[in-house]
Design an enzyme around this catalytic site. Sequence first.
Site, short mmCIF file in Angstrom:
data_model
loop_
_atom_site.label_atom_id
_atom_site.label_comp_id
_atom_site.label_asym_id
_atom_site.label_seq_id
_atom_site.Cartn_x
_atom_site.Cartn_y
_atom_site.Cartn_z
N LYS A 85 0.86 -1.19 0.00
CA LYS A 85 0.00 0.00 0.00
C LYS A 85 0.90 1.24 0.00
CE LYS A 85 -3.85 1.84 2.85
NZ LYS A 85 -4.64 1.62 4.10
N SER A 94 -9.70 1.38 3.11
CA SER A 94 -8.86 2.22 2.28
C SER A 94 -7.76 1.46 1.54
CB SER A 94 -8.20 3.29 3.15
OG SER A 94 -7.32 2.67 4.08
N SER A 100 -9.82 -1.12 7.29
CA SER A 100 -9.24 -0.96 5.95
C SER A 100 -8.47 -2.14 5.40
CB SER A 100 -8.34 0.28 5.91
OG SER A 100 -9.14 1.42 5.81
N1 GLN Z 1 -13.25 3.55 6.60
C1 GLN Z 1 -12.71 3.95 7.86
C2 GLN Z 1 -12.32 5.41 7.78
O1 GLN Z 1 -12.58 5.99 6.80
C3 GLN Z 1 -11.51 3.11 8.21
C4 GLN Z 1 -10.32 3.45 7.43
C5 GLN Z 1 -9.11 2.67 7.81
O2 GLN Z 1 -9.21 1.62 8.45
N2 GLN Z 1 -7.96 3.20 7.47
O3 GLN Z 1 -11.76 5.97 8.68
#
Ligand code: GLN
Length: 485
Positions: free
Chosen positions: A78, A153, A177
């Site tokens: 990532k 994400s 995420s």
């Molecule tokens: N979707 C969640 C957020 O927007 C979690 C994102 C994540 O785990 N980085 O914060």
Amino acid sequence: MELYELSIHEALAALDRKEISSLDLTEAYLTRIERIDPSVQAYLTVTADQARAAARQADLRRAEGHAQPLLGIPIALKDIFCTRGIETTCGSRILKGFIPPYDATVAERLSEAGAVLLGKTNMDEFAMGSSTENSAFMPTHNPWDLGRVPGGSSGGSAAAVSAGLAAASLGTDTGGSIRQPASLCGVVGIKPTYGRVSRYGVIAFASSLDQVGPFARTVPDCALMLRVIAGHDPRDATSLPDPVPDYSSLPPGSLRGIRVGVPDEYFVSGMEPGVENGVRRAIDTLIELGAQVDTVSLPHTQYALAAYYLIAPAEASANLARYDSVKYGYRAPNPTSVLDSYQRTRGEGFGPEVKRRIMLGTYALSAGYYDAYYLKAQKVRTLIKADFDQAFARFDVLVAPTSPTVAFPLGSKTQDPLSMYLSDVCTLPVNLAGLPGMSIPCGLSDGLPVGLQLIGPPLGEEMLFRVARAYEATGQWTPTIPPLP
Ligand code: GLN
């Protein structure tokens, strides 16, 4: 069978037997990326030349008799992980052109294990989002249906593994995420216990929640990846000293005597029937494998979303203060003063979701509101943790859906932040409590993957792998690369 379809364990066996070389394998992935990635858009950067050089090196080392756990295996990272000499954007315009002078600990450990880096994957800007549509550069498409999101994400990392564009990858999980995109893309993903994997060199979103973990197509592959990256790192003060078990050597076995709790509150209203059916079927399979299954209540679950969306933005607002146009990446042209440089750089460099989080977080931390919002959210966090502590007095593992829905159409939630936030309603509590959580594929609903979430007590990763392996070995789900045009 094509080379890009091999699991890591199959590829390692073929490499050992000298049937293939790491260069063959790497070329197979690079060709596949060239052909398929224009439609999936999983990668922000492909490091083809470096990958070939690393593959040749791996082949030499193997010929010399070196044994390294991932020697010659092509993987992806990532774009949140610092990689020395390779652009690292975190999905943001503000870091466009940022070339880190050092490697994240996990990048270093993968390369010490012999892995070959294929490139850096797309993500929601600063890991804020559940669809990868908040990337400043492009959306990623779900390999199972190119009109749908891969989740987020870490959507690029999940899609890359799902589409056969990497043998495995790493993501981060602050509120879901890793698990949510794993679920939506039909791959295995684990968010380890907070502190199990080093965060050194991982661009910070919400430091008390962020954790690194792998994606792979099979449970043993995921276990091997975690074994390589986990363990103490003196450069991360929150890193745990506990020894790392050999997760990947667990044979699939029966689940006799394993106590499995099913939290009522995770079958939320608005959950798609196809998801609920898939998860219930998987639970029946666990019973057939000998597990003792019972329901359990985690009564504070309903407050997790609200608590998370105060705590995570509060920490983000502090962490993102460092993007000030001086030290990193983008700087707005021709500033007239320092303040003008800050304002325009941040105004132009951050996207709308990141700005929303910075404003929310700054508000929640400001004088007069701190007690009402941030402190209250921290108290709720303690209650959520206490719910889990009580549940783990009775159960070895909890199982639940990973996401209330399968992959949704691109664009369908971008105008409605709250509906996007709800995508993580089943994963957020696990981060608030610092627990390990895993998602494994458990079938299809209307042709789209459904994920089963396994939640363990602190440092309970072994138990998660044990249950996941037993389930995977039943063959109810066969790791599949979906057909792509
Ligand atoms: N979707 C969640 C957020 O927007 C979690 C994102 C994540 O785990 N980085 O914060």
